[in-house]
Scaffold this active site. Structure first.
Site, PDB file in Angstrom:
ATOM      1  N   HIS A  92       0.851  -1.186   0.000  1.00 23.63           N
ATOM      2  CA  HIS A  92       0.000   0.000   0.000  1.00 23.63           C
ATOM      3  C   HIS A  92       0.895   1.247   0.000  1.00 23.63           C
ATOM      4  O   HIS A  92       1.059   1.923   1.009  1.00 23.63           O
ATOM      5  CB  HIS A  92      -0.918   0.004   1.221  1.00 23.63           C
ATOM      6  CG  HIS A  92      -1.993   1.048   1.169  1.00 23.63           C
ATOM      7  ND1 HIS A  92      -3.296   0.795   1.495  1.00 23.63           N
ATOM      8  CD2 HIS A  92      -1.965   2.342   0.808  1.00 23.63           C
ATOM      9  CE1 HIS A  92      -4.020   1.879   1.358  1.00 23.63           C
ATOM     10  NE2 HIS A  92      -3.216   2.847   0.953  1.00 23.63           N
ATOM     11  N   GLU A 282      -9.159  16.432   9.597  1.00 23.52           N
ATOM     12  CA  GLU A 282      -8.788  16.028   8.243  1.00 23.52           C
ATOM     13  C   GLU A 282      -9.768  16.685   7.290  1.00 23.52           C
ATOM     14  O   GLU A 282     -10.988  16.625   7.497  1.00 23.52           O
ATOM     15  CB  GLU A 282      -8.846  14.517   8.085  1.00 23.52           C
ATOM     16  CG  GLU A 282      -8.563  14.051   6.657  1.00 23.52           C
ATOM     17  CD  GLU A 282      -8.719  12.547   6.500  1.00 23.52           C
ATOM     18  OE1 GLU A 282      -7.749  11.889   6.114  1.00 23.52           O
ATOM     19  OE2 GLU A 282      -9.824  12.043   6.776  1.00 23.52           O
ATOM     20  N   GLU A 428      -6.160  16.421   0.226  1.00 24.53           N
ATOM     21  CA  GLU A 428      -6.322  15.952   1.596  1.00 24.53           C
ATOM     22  C   GLU A 428      -5.316  16.673   2.484  1.00 24.53           C
ATOM     23  O   GLU A 428      -4.117  16.741   2.164  1.00 24.53           O
ATOM     24  CB  GLU A 428      -6.131  14.438   1.680  1.00 24.53           C
ATOM     25  CG  GLU A 428      -7.190  13.668   0.892  1.00 24.53           C
ATOM     26  CD  GLU A 428      -7.069  12.169   1.008  1.00 24.53           C
ATOM     27  OE1 GLU A 428      -7.980  11.478   0.513  1.00 24.53           O
ATOM     28  OE2 GLU A 428      -6.077  11.686   1.594  1.00 24.53           O
ATOM     29  N   ARG A 430      -3.973  17.078   6.517  1.00 29.13           N
ATOM     30  CA  ARG A 430      -3.920  16.595   7.895  1.00 29.13           C
ATOM     31  C   ARG A 430      -2.864  17.399   8.650  1.00 29.13           C
ATOM     32  O   ARG A 430      -1.980  17.999   8.027  1.00 29.13           O
ATOM     33  CB  ARG A 430      -3.581  15.097   7.933  1.00 29.13           C
ATOM     34  CG  ARG A 430      -4.571  14.234   7.153  1.00 29.13           C
ATOM     35  CD  ARG A 430      -4.105  12.780   7.082  1.00 29.13           C
ATOM     36  NE  ARG A 430      -5.012  11.965   6.285  1.00 29.13           N
ATOM     37  CZ  ARG A 430      -4.934  11.815   4.961  1.00 29.13           C
ATOM     38  NH1 ARG A 430      -3.969  12.433   4.294  1.00 29.13           N
ATOM     39  NH2 ARG A 430      -5.800  11.066   4.318  1.00 29.13           N
TER      40      ARG A 430
END
Length: 562
Positions: A92, A282, A428, A430
């Site tokens: 991954h 997030e 995204e 964070r």
């Protein structure tokens, strides 16, 4: 480019990619191609496919040692026969840290699967756990939860192996809320910062072989092995952990990006304001939409009246399994080259999230930390992503996200005006703390040498990292050119005055107009410079000393470390 596919083909490919293809080996062929291979270790042929399928290899030799002693035998066989060993967990990742593009099936490369057997889990004490490198994060968090323990934050995918996560300083999203005190055994940094000791395969000059050695957190060599990028092989670790907490996760889709990512001092519902109140946020901002999917986690010992109790992870099924309308659009965009539908796809993804949160009663959930931290299954949309960590002071976080969001929006709009749509996924964002070695509670503990969250000794006021990712379908025209522009903006804007940029190891970086991980200036100077020449030189020297025969490596890592 990725192959043309229908929605059905797309979903089938995603499902198959979750498990590597294993083919029994012909013993005669194995004996001829891998002479004198340890007889107790079973060989097989295996395909390799990274998370998004941009890096693949067919028919490589692979094995799954049943324990550390078999790993030692395999590694010493590889050294004697001129082979290279690549540890494989969940695959991954995006970057070529395991396998490089174009690796042929007859390359002297041996995949060593860790997830089959290197999966031991046991408590060493009330606040430490011993874990094999092949343990998944879900298995680890489940084990901890059963003993009243947990982590402050963790990556969203539960199928990541611990060894793979530590190799690239995997992280979640968390900083202390205003007035929050860090609990013993917890960190706001990466998972690597929780390691008390680790056991790795290293070269022993005295015996003339690779041996297992255990390093404690106060040793210099441990510091480099905490985030080794695939230049070593860690078999197990001991982690410092702390008491579990109940977390509430509230999702919102009504805060405009212009407000959330506004300039500092604007007031309103800014990202910084949510950090102050909860510390854990997030933002997922779908391309060509105005309202991000904002998740806000907060420590909540008891269940709020409006929250739904959750007893298992993965509570966003509309995200875990690609909705038909999204899959149909993806299939049409890729198979027909209809890249101009990126705004339609962005809005479809936003609608799926906004409606799905309501339909599944998952906009306000509460439970043990694992059940809100893990939310991404392997069946989700496979998509390419770049990645950077911007180190700065907590008081500068809103400035970082505001400047980034303004540039991203301007560039994306300019591209669309020219009929180009390089992004069809999301941004995204964070925010985490840094890898403060004192968090682990061990005397003389050292910070992970190559973690993107390694603190800067010359900038003690930098205590926070803003993680920035842009996601787009593999093969999207003009994507690399666009991401190269983003990278150059980050490097020149966050250049050390009030923030600095480091790459996220597992994602895309070092972009040219045509490809990732290819820009010579970024590879040769920017990446090492982000840590300082002394630190980079120390890391490169230690890795070379611990593995002088480069058994653990590939062509990309050879180039990166020189």
């Amino acid at each position: 480019m990725i192959d043309k596919f229908t929605r059905r083909g797309f979903l089938r490919t995603a499902a198959l990619a979750a498990v590597p293809t294993l083919l029994p080996a012909d013993p005669a062929v194995a004996a001829q191609e891998l002479p004198d291979f340890p007889p107790a270790v079973t060989l097989y042929r295996s395909a390799y496919r990274n998370w998004v399928g941009e890096i693949t290899a067919e028919g490589l030799w692979a094995c799954a040692p049943t324990g550390p002693d078999q790993v030692v035998a395999v590694v010493n066989w590889a050294w004697r026969h001129g082979w290279r060993v690549r540890a494989r967990g969940a695959s991954h990742g995006w970057s070529p840290l395991t396998i490089t593009r174009g690796t042929p099936s007859d390359a002297p490369v041996l995949l060593v699967d860790t997830a089959a057997h290197l999966t031991g889990l046991s408590l060493e004490s009330p606040n430490t756990v011993r874990a094999g490198a092949g343990v998944t994060l879900e298995a680890l968090l489940t084990h901890l939860e059963e003993h009243g323990l947990g982590l402050t934050a963790a990556p969203a995918p539960g199928n990541l192996t611990l060894g793979g996560a530590l190799a690239v300083d995997a992280h979640g999203t968390a900083v202390p809320a205003r007035g929050e005190e860090r609990l013993p055994g917890h960190t706001y940094g990466s998972l690597s910062n929780l390691v008390l000791s680790l056991t790795a395969l290293v070269w022993d000059e005295g015996s003339g072989a690779y041996v297992l050695r255990t390093y404690s957190r106060d040793e210099a060599d441990c510091a480099v092995l905490l985030t080794h990028l695939g230049r070593s092989f860690v078999t197990e670790v001991v982690l410092r952990v702390g008491a579990n907490t109940n977390l509430r996760c509230v999702s919102r889709t009504d805060v405009p990006a212009g407000e959330l990512f506004a300039a500092p001092g604007s007031g309103g519902r800014t990202l910084a304001s949510y950090l102050d109140r909860a510390g854990r946020v997030e933002a997922i901002w779908f391309a060509f939409t105005e309202h991000p999917w904002l998740k806000v986690w907060s420590v909540s010992p008891t269940r709020p009246l409006t929250s739904r109790r959750v007893t298992t992870p993965y509570n966003y099924p509309f995200s875990d399994s690609v909705p038909p309308v999204v899959a149909d659009l993806v299939g049409h965009i890729v198979s027909d080259g209809a890249w101009y539908l990126a705004p339609v796809l962005g809005n479809a993804q936003y609608d799926a999230a906004a409606l799905g949160l309501v339909a599944t009663l998952s906009a306000d959930i509460w439970g043990p930390s694992k059940n809100t931290l893990l939310y991404l299954r392997p069946t989700t949309l496979r998509i390419a992503t770049n990645g950077y960590a911007v180190l700065t002071g907590r008081d500068q976080v809103q400035r970082v996200v505001a400047e980034f969001a303004a540039f991203y929006r301007e560039r994306l709009t300019a591209c669309a005006d020219r009929g180009r749509f390089p992004v069809n996924g999301s941004v995204e964002i964070r925010v985490t703390g840094l890898d403060e070695p004192g968090d682990v509670g061990a005397a003389g503990a050292r910070a992970p040498l190559l973690s993107a969250l390694r603190p800067r000794e010359d900038r003690p006021e930098w205590d926070t990292a803003v993680w920035l990712n842009i996601l787009t379908l593999p093969g999207t025209p003009y994507a690399e050119e666009f991401l190269s522009q983003i990278e150059r903006f980050l490097l020149r804007t966050f250049d050390g005055e009030y923030a600095t940029t480091r790459v996220e190891w597992s994602k895309g970086w070092a972009y040219t107009r045509d490809a990732a991980w290819s820009d010579g200036e970024v590879l040769g100077h920017v990446v090492p410079g982000g840590f300082g020449d002394d630190v980079w030189g120390q890391a490169a020297g230690a890795l070379a000393r611990l593995d002088p025969h480069r058994v653990f490596g590939n062509a990309f890592l050879d180039r990166l470390f020189g």
